[in-house]
Design a protein around this motif. Structure first.
Motif, PDB file in Angstrom:
ATOM      1  N   ILE A   1      39.799  33.203  29.132  1.00 49.12           N
ATOM      2  CA  ILE A   1      39.483  34.287  30.064  1.00 49.12           C
ATOM      3  C   ILE A   1      39.805  33.873  31.495  1.00 49.12           C
ATOM      4  CG2 ILE A   1      37.572  35.607  31.081  1.00 49.12           C
ATOM      5  CD1 ILE A   1      36.325  35.688  28.263  1.00 49.12           C
ATOM      6  N   ASP A   2      39.403  32.650  31.866  1.00 41.58           N
ATOM      7  CA  ASP A   2      39.696  32.157  33.212  1.00 41.58           C
ATOM      8  C   ASP A   2      41.199  32.073  33.453  1.00 41.58           C
ATOM      9  OD1 ASP A   2      36.994  31.939  33.726  1.00 41.58           O
ATOM     10  OD2 ASP A   2      36.909  29.777  33.376  1.00 41.58           O
TER      11      ASP A   2
ATOM     12  N   TYR B   1      43.329  34.242  36.229  1.00 42.47           N
ATOM     13  CA  TYR B   1      44.134  33.524  37.230  1.00 42.47           C
ATOM     14  C   TYR B   1      45.576  34.013  37.204  1.00 42.47           C
ATOM     15  CZ  TYR B   1      46.117  29.676  39.933  1.00 42.47           C
ATOM     16  OH  TYR B   1      46.777  28.931  40.889  1.00 42.47           O
ATOM     17  N   ARG B   2      46.141  34.185  36.014  1.00 41.76           N
ATOM     18  CA  ARG B   2      47.561  34.537  35.903  1.00 41.76           C
ATOM     19  C   ARG B   2      47.849  35.938  36.414  1.00 41.76           C
ATOM     20  NH1 ARG B   2      49.698  33.870  30.155  1.00 41.76           N
ATOM     21  NH2 ARG B   2      51.705  34.214  31.201  1.00 41.76           N
TER      22      ARG B   2
ATOM     23  N   ALA C   1      49.965  36.985  39.802  1.00 42.55           N
ATOM     24  CA  ALA C   1      51.102  37.899  39.754  1.00 42.55           C
ATOM     25  C   ALA C   1      50.911  39.062  40.723  1.00 42.55           C
ATOM     26  CB  ALA C   1      51.291  38.418  38.329  1.00 42.55           C
ATOM     27  N   CYS C   2      49.671  39.519  40.882  1.00 46.13           N
ATOM     28  CA  CYS C   2      49.383  40.587  41.841  1.00 46.13           C
ATOM     29  C   CYS C   2      49.592  40.108  43.272  1.00 46.13           C
ATOM     30  CB  CYS C   2      47.952  41.078  41.669  1.00 46.13           C
ATOM     31  SG  CYS C   2      47.700  42.189  40.264  1.00 46.13           S
TER      32      CYS C   2
ATOM     33  N   GLN D   1      40.629  30.347  44.318  1.00 43.91           N
ATOM     34  CA  GLN D   1      41.653  29.356  43.999  1.00 43.91           C
ATOM     35  C   GLN D   1      43.027  29.773  44.511  1.00 43.91           C
ATOM     36  OE1 GLN D   1      41.151  29.126  39.751  1.00 43.91           O
ATOM     37  NE2 GLN D   1      39.780  27.359  39.868  1.00 43.91           N
ATOM     38  N   LEU D   2      43.281  31.070  44.531  1.00 41.75           N
ATOM     39  CA  LEU D   2      44.592  31.581  44.931  1.00 41.75           C
ATOM     40  C   LEU D   2      44.690  31.885  46.425  1.00 41.75           C
ATOM     41  CD1 LEU D   2      45.177  33.823  41.804  1.00 41.75           C
ATOM     42  CD2 LEU D   2      46.652  31.925  42.526  1.00 41.75           C
TER      43      LEU D   2
END
Length: 263
Positions: free
Chosen positions: A78-79, A83-84, A88-89, A117-118
């Motif tokens: 799920i994490d 994150y992915r 991408a967004c 994190q992003l």
């Protein structure tokens, strides 16, 4: 709006110059878009709460089973998924753009972790209080009556847009708080079909008016029943919707055509 796209293929349904639907997995579909091309993103991702529990629907006890897309129980997976798709967004979001993400305690902490994190900057954690929540059938805990909506900008340096005046006007001349009391989806918004996680137009109208200008491009990577698209087009914004389930793509098309017309 076609300048937003790297390629057009069989996955795209171009409904008008202001509306494009993409029938594909969101990670692959997001790769079709040009970097920094979208003003705002509204995302209603899987909450991963279909775990065999029970709920109440139309006065009857039912199993919580929204679909295979909602059944993952491995927290690491799920994490990774959150994150992915958020990564991408971020690639397609303009430098001063913002993202809104809905959730409950089942997924919202994972979403918040991914945003940090992003490199996003969280602006608000909205509490959407529902006026008509289903009762808790187990009678072993409090009734769940709210969802969270995280609003974040692309980076701490981003100069995001906020229509403060419109929100004050809607709130009878007072500053609007981060607790919103809005009913769930009224029956007339389900005329063209049902989606298990459909959001009310009142909620999307507020979000879009608060954080976008007319003619801005709004993206929904989990389009579902198309509420974001209906709201965006009625408010003179442009819309890109992504949905992997053909049934829900057709539902979105019917709803948009009912208010915006056919091509």
């Amino acid at each position: 709006m076609n300048t937003c796209f790297i390629k057009i293929n069989e996955h795209f349904v171009v409904m008008s110059e202001s509306c494009v639907l993409i029938g594909d997995d969101c990670l692959r579909a997001l790769s079709y878009l040009q970097p920094a091309s979208v003003h705002m993103i509204f995302a209603d991702p899987p909450y991963f709460l279909s775990n065999g529990g029970i709920s109440c629907k139309s006065g009857k006890i039912v199993r919580v089973d929204k679909g295979e897309w909602d059944k993952e129980q491995d927290r690491e997976k799920i994490d990774e998924f959150n994150y992915r798709w958020i990564q991408a967004c971020k690639r397609v979001l303009k430098e001063d753009g913002t993202i809104w993400i809905t959730g409950t305690f089942h997924n919202i902490y994972s979403v918040g972790q991914a945003l940090h994190q992003l490199g996003f900057k969280i602006l608000n954690s909205i509490v959407w209080q529902k006026t008509d929540p289903p009762p808790n059938m187990s009678k072993r805990m409090f009734t769940h009556s709210h969802e969270y909506i995280i609003w974040a900008k692309k980076s701490p340096q981003s100069r995001h847009y906020f229509n403060y005046a419109a929100m004050v006007k809607e709130n009878n001349g007072k500053q609007m708080t981060d607790v919103w009391t809005i009913p769930h989806v009224p029956s007339h918004e389900k005329t063209f079909g049902n989606h298990p996680t459909q959001k009310p137009l009142q909620l999307l109208n507020r979000i879009i008016i608060a954080s976008t200008r007319q003619n801005d491009i709004i993206l929904d990577p989990f389009c579902g029943s198309g509420t974001t698209g209906v709201s965006a087009l009625c408010l003179n914004r442009r819309f890109i919707g992504i949905e992997q389930e053909p049934l829900f793509i057709q539902l979105t098309k019917r709803r948009i055509q009912s208010v915006y017309g056919t091509v």
